[in-house]
Motif scaffolding. Structure first.
Motif, PDB file in Angstrom:
ATOM      1  N   GLN A   9       0.851  -1.180   0.000  1.00 14.22           N
ATOM      2  CA  GLN A   9       0.000   0.000   0.000  1.00 14.22           C
ATOM      3  C   GLN A   9       0.894   1.239   0.000  1.00 14.22           C
ATOM      4  O   GLN A   9       2.084   1.160   0.260  1.00 14.22           O
ATOM      5  CB  GLN A   9      -0.909   0.000   1.225  1.00 14.22           C
ATOM      6  CG  GLN A   9      -1.855  -1.186   1.269  1.00 14.22           C
ATOM      7  CD  GLN A   9      -2.585  -1.318   2.592  1.00 14.22           C
ATOM      8  OE1 GLN A   9      -2.120  -0.855   3.618  1.00 14.22           O
ATOM      9  NE2 GLN A   9      -3.723  -1.986   2.558  1.00 14.22           N
ATOM     10  N   SER A  10       0.331   2.365  -0.298  1.00 17.10           N
ATOM     11  CA  SER A  10       1.104   3.615  -0.346  1.00 17.10           C
ATOM     12  C   SER A  10       1.169   4.250   1.032  1.00 17.10           C
ATOM     13  O   SER A  10       0.677   5.356   1.254  1.00 17.10           O
ATOM     14  CB  SER A  10       0.485   4.577  -1.353  1.00 17.10           C
ATOM     15  OG  SER A  10       0.549   4.043  -2.642  1.00 17.10           O
ATOM     16  N   LEU A  11       1.780   3.554   1.971  1.00 17.81           N
ATOM     17  CA  LEU A  11       1.909   4.054   3.335  1.00 17.81           C
ATOM     18  C   LEU A  11       3.372   4.352   3.635  1.00 17.81           C
ATOM     19  O   LEU A  11       4.267   3.657   3.160  1.00 17.81           O
ATOM     20  CB  LEU A  11       1.406   3.011   4.344  1.00 17.81           C
ATOM     21  CG  LEU A  11      -0.054   2.588   4.254  1.00 17.81           C
ATOM     22  CD1 LEU A  11      -0.327   1.450   5.223  1.00 17.81           C
ATOM     23  CD2 LEU A  11      -0.959   3.761   4.559  1.00 17.81           C
ATOM     24  N   THR A  12       3.592   5.366   4.436  1.00 18.53           N
ATOM     25  CA  THR A  12       4.946   5.615   4.917  1.00 18.53           C
ATOM     26  C   THR A  12       5.248   4.580   6.002  1.00 18.53           C
ATOM     27  O   THR A  12       4.329   3.959   6.552  1.00 18.53           O
ATOM     28  CB  THR A  12       5.066   7.033   5.512  1.00 18.53           C
ATOM     29  OG1 THR A  12       4.233   7.107   6.670  1.00 18.53           O
ATOM     30  CG2 THR A  12       4.675   8.101   4.496  1.00 18.53           C
ATOM     31  N   PRO A  13       6.522   4.376   6.342  1.00 17.83           N
ATOM     32  CA  PRO A  13       6.836   3.428   7.414  1.00 17.83           C
ATOM     33  C   PRO A  13       6.132   3.765   8.727  1.00 17.83           C
ATOM     34  O   PRO A  13       5.657   2.873   9.428  1.00 17.83           O
ATOM     35  CB  PRO A  13       8.353   3.539   7.554  1.00 17.83           C
ATOM     36  CG  PRO A  13       8.825   3.979   6.209  1.00 17.83           C
ATOM     37  CD  PRO A  13       7.731   4.878   5.687  1.00 17.83           C
ATOM     38  N   SER A  14       6.033   5.047   9.050  1.00 19.06           N
ATOM     39  CA  SER A  14       5.363   5.415  10.305  1.00 19.06           C
ATOM     40  C   SER A  14       3.872   5.121  10.251  1.00 19.06           C
ATOM     41  O   SER A  14       3.290   4.674  11.237  1.00 19.06           O
ATOM     42  CB  SER A  14       5.615   6.885  10.642  1.00 19.06           C
ATOM     43  OG  SER A  14       5.084   7.721   9.638  1.00 19.06           O
ATOM     44  N   GLN A  15       3.240   5.330   9.097  1.00 20.39           N
ATOM     45  CA  GLN A  15       1.822   5.022   8.960  1.00 20.39           C
ATOM     46  C   GLN A  15       1.579   3.513   9.033  1.00 20.39           C
ATOM     47  O   GLN A  15       0.565   3.067   9.551  1.00 20.39           O
ATOM     48  CB  GLN A  15       1.279   5.548   7.632  1.00 20.39           C
ATOM     49  CG  GLN A  15       1.183   7.048   7.564  1.00 20.39           C
ATOM     50  CD  GLN A  15       0.848   7.523   6.153  1.00 20.39           C
ATOM     51  OE1 GLN A  15       1.274   6.934   5.159  1.00 20.39           O
ATOM     52  NE2 GLN A  15       0.096   8.610   6.073  1.00 20.39           N
ATOM     53  N   ALA A  16       2.515   2.739   8.524  1.00 18.56           N
ATOM     54  CA  ALA A  16       2.363   1.287   8.510  1.00 18.56           C
ATOM     55  C   ALA A  16       2.506   0.677   9.903  1.00 18.56           C
ATOM     56  O   ALA A  16       1.902  -0.346  10.198  1.00 18.56           O
ATOM     57  CB  ALA A  16       3.384   0.667   7.562  1.00 18.56           C
ATOM     58  N   THR A  17       3.302   1.300  10.764  1.00 16.53           N
ATOM     59  CA  THR A  17       3.586   0.701  12.076  1.00 16.53           C
ATOM     60  C   THR A  17       2.906   1.409  13.244  1.00 16.53           C
ATOM     61  O   THR A  17       2.998   0.932  14.369  1.00 16.53           O
ATOM     62  CB  THR A  17       5.102   0.695  12.333  1.00 16.53           C
ATOM     63  OG1 THR A  17       5.602   2.026  12.235  1.00 16.53           O
ATOM     64  CG2 THR A  17       5.831  -0.201  11.344  1.00 16.53           C
ATOM     65  N   VAL A  18       2.213   2.485  13.003  1.00 17.76           N
ATOM     66  CA  VAL A  18       1.650   3.286  14.089  1.00 17.76           C
ATOM     67  C   VAL A  18       0.691   2.487  14.965  1.00 17.76           C
ATOM     68  O   VAL A  18       0.622   2.704  16.184  1.00 17.76           O
ATOM     69  CB  VAL A  18       0.974   4.569  13.550  1.00 17.76           C
ATOM     70  CG1 VAL A  18      -0.302   4.255  12.802  1.00 17.76           C
ATOM     71  CG2 VAL A  18       0.707   5.552  14.684  1.00 17.76           C
ATOM     72  N   PHE A  19      -0.029   1.541  14.383  1.00 22.50           N
ATOM     73  CA  PHE A  19      -1.011   0.793  15.174  1.00 22.50           C
ATOM     74  C   PHE A  19      -0.338  -0.012  16.285  1.00 22.50           C
ATOM     75  O   PHE A  19      -0.935  -0.234  17.339  1.00 22.50           O
ATOM     76  CB  PHE A  19      -1.858  -0.123  14.281  1.00 22.50           C
ATOM     77  CG  PHE A  19      -1.135  -1.329  13.761  1.00 22.50           C
ATOM     78  CD1 PHE A  19      -1.253  -2.544  14.418  1.00 22.50           C
ATOM     79  CD2 PHE A  19      -0.343  -1.252  12.625  1.00 22.50           C
ATOM     80  CE1 PHE A  19      -0.588  -3.670  13.946  1.00 22.50           C
ATOM     81  CE2 PHE A  19       0.319  -2.368  12.149  1.00 22.50           C
ATOM     82  CZ  PHE A  19       0.201  -3.579  12.815  1.00 22.50           C
ATOM     83  N   ILE A  20       0.887  -0.439  16.071  1.00 19.90           N
ATOM     84  CA  ILE A  20       1.599  -1.221  17.093  1.00 19.90           C
ATOM     85  C   ILE A  20       1.923  -0.329  18.295  1.00 19.90           C
ATOM     86  O   ILE A  20       1.686  -0.706  19.443  1.00 19.90           O
ATOM     87  CB  ILE A  20       2.867  -1.857  16.513  1.00 19.90           C
ATOM     88  CG1 ILE A  20       2.476  -2.891  15.453  1.00 19.90           C
ATOM     89  CG2 ILE A  20       3.715  -2.495  17.606  1.00 19.90           C
ATOM     90  CD1 ILE A  20       3.623  -3.432  14.657  1.00 19.90           C
ATOM     91  N   PHE A  21       2.447   0.840  18.030  1.00 22.48           N
ATOM     92  CA  PHE A  21       2.814   1.745  19.114  1.00 22.48           C
ATOM     93  C   PHE A  21       1.580   2.328  19.809  1.00 22.48           C
ATOM     94  O   PHE A  21       1.647   2.692  20.981  1.00 22.48           O
ATOM     95  CB  PHE A  21       3.742   2.843  18.607  1.00 22.48           C
ATOM     96  CG  PHE A  21       5.054   2.298  18.111  1.00 22.48           C
ATOM     97  CD1 PHE A  21       6.007   1.834  19.000  1.00 22.48           C
ATOM     98  CD2 PHE A  21       5.323   2.212  16.756  1.00 22.48           C
ATOM     99  CE1 PHE A  21       7.205   1.313  18.564  1.00 22.48           C
ATOM    100  CE2 PHE A  21       6.522   1.689  16.302  1.00 22.48           C
ATOM    101  CZ  PHE A  21       7.465   1.240  17.211  1.00 22.48           C
ATOM    102  N   ALA A  22       0.451   2.376  19.088  1.00 20.47           N
ATOM    103  CA  ALA A  22      -0.790   2.853  19.689  1.00 20.47           C
ATOM    104  C   ALA A  22      -1.296   1.881  20.761  1.00 20.47           C
ATOM    105  O   ALA A  22      -2.075   2.272  21.635  1.00 20.47           O
ATOM    106  CB  ALA A  22      -1.853   3.058  18.613  1.00 20.47           C
ATOM    107  N   LEU A  23      -0.840   0.645  20.714  1.00 24.70           N
ATOM    108  CA  LEU A  23      -1.221  -0.332  21.745  1.00 24.70           C
ATOM    109  C   LEU A  23      -0.811   0.144  23.138  1.00 24.70           C
ATOM    110  O   LEU A  23      -1.517  -0.113  24.118  1.00 24.70           O
ATOM    111  CB  LEU A  23      -0.556  -1.683  21.473  1.00 24.70           C
ATOM    112  CG  LEU A  23      -1.111  -2.517  20.333  1.00 24.70           C
ATOM    113  CD1 LEU A  23      -0.215  -3.726  20.091  1.00 24.70           C
ATOM    114  CD2 LEU A  23      -2.527  -2.954  20.635  1.00 24.70           C
ATOM    115  N   LYS A  24       0.320   0.813  23.232  1.00 21.03           N
ATOM    116  CA  LYS A  24       0.806   1.274  24.536  1.00 21.03           C
ATOM    117  C   LYS A  24      -0.195   2.227  25.191  1.00 21.03           C
ATOM    118  O   LYS A  24      -0.531   2.068  26.362  1.00 21.03           O
ATOM    119  CB  LYS A  24       2.181   1.930  24.389  1.00 21.03           C
ATOM    120  CG  LYS A  24       3.241   0.932  24.034  1.00 21.03           C
ATOM    121  CD  LYS A  24       4.656   1.400  23.896  1.00 21.03           C
ATOM    122  CE  LYS A  24       5.037   2.790  23.934  1.00 21.03           C
ATOM    123  NZ  LYS A  24       6.477   3.035  23.779  1.00 21.03           N
TER     124      LYS A  24
END
Length: 99
Positions: free
Chosen positions: A7-22
């Motif tokens: 998908q056309s996502l930046t690395p931060s957009q692709a991984t943000v959901f993981i860090f949002a778990l905190k």
């Protein structure tokens, strides 16, 4: 992560959901974190989430690199075939490889 890599996502957009778990866990366990033992366990969980996020970033980047490599190879092969059809490139004698 592989799906997010195409998908056309930046690395931060692709991984943000993981860090949002905190934050989600912190909000859910807010009252329990007043206990020192629970707070220490939560910090361990946060560290694991951070490691998971970094691993996800590595996977995402490896997939993106593979995608760019595949695109570059396909462009190179397409150009080579076009030049060959136009008679601008000939195979060296004894080369029996096929495209």
């Amino acid at each position: 992560m592989r799906i997010r890599a195409v998908q056309s996502l930046t690395p931060s957009q692709a991984t943000v959901f993981i860090f949002a778990l905190k934050k989600t866990l912190r909000d859910l366990l807010e009252k329990n974190l007043e206990d020192a033992g629970a707070a220490r366990q939560f910090m361990d969980i946060e560290a694991r989430i951070d490691r998971l996020g970094l691993a996800a970033f590595d996977i995402y980047m490896a997939c993106r690199e593979k995608i760019f490599e595949l695109k570059a190879n396909e462009t190179r092969n397409r150009t080579f075939r076009a030049f060959k059809r136009a008679g601008l490139i000939t195979e060296p004698p004894g080369d029996d490889s096929k495209d």
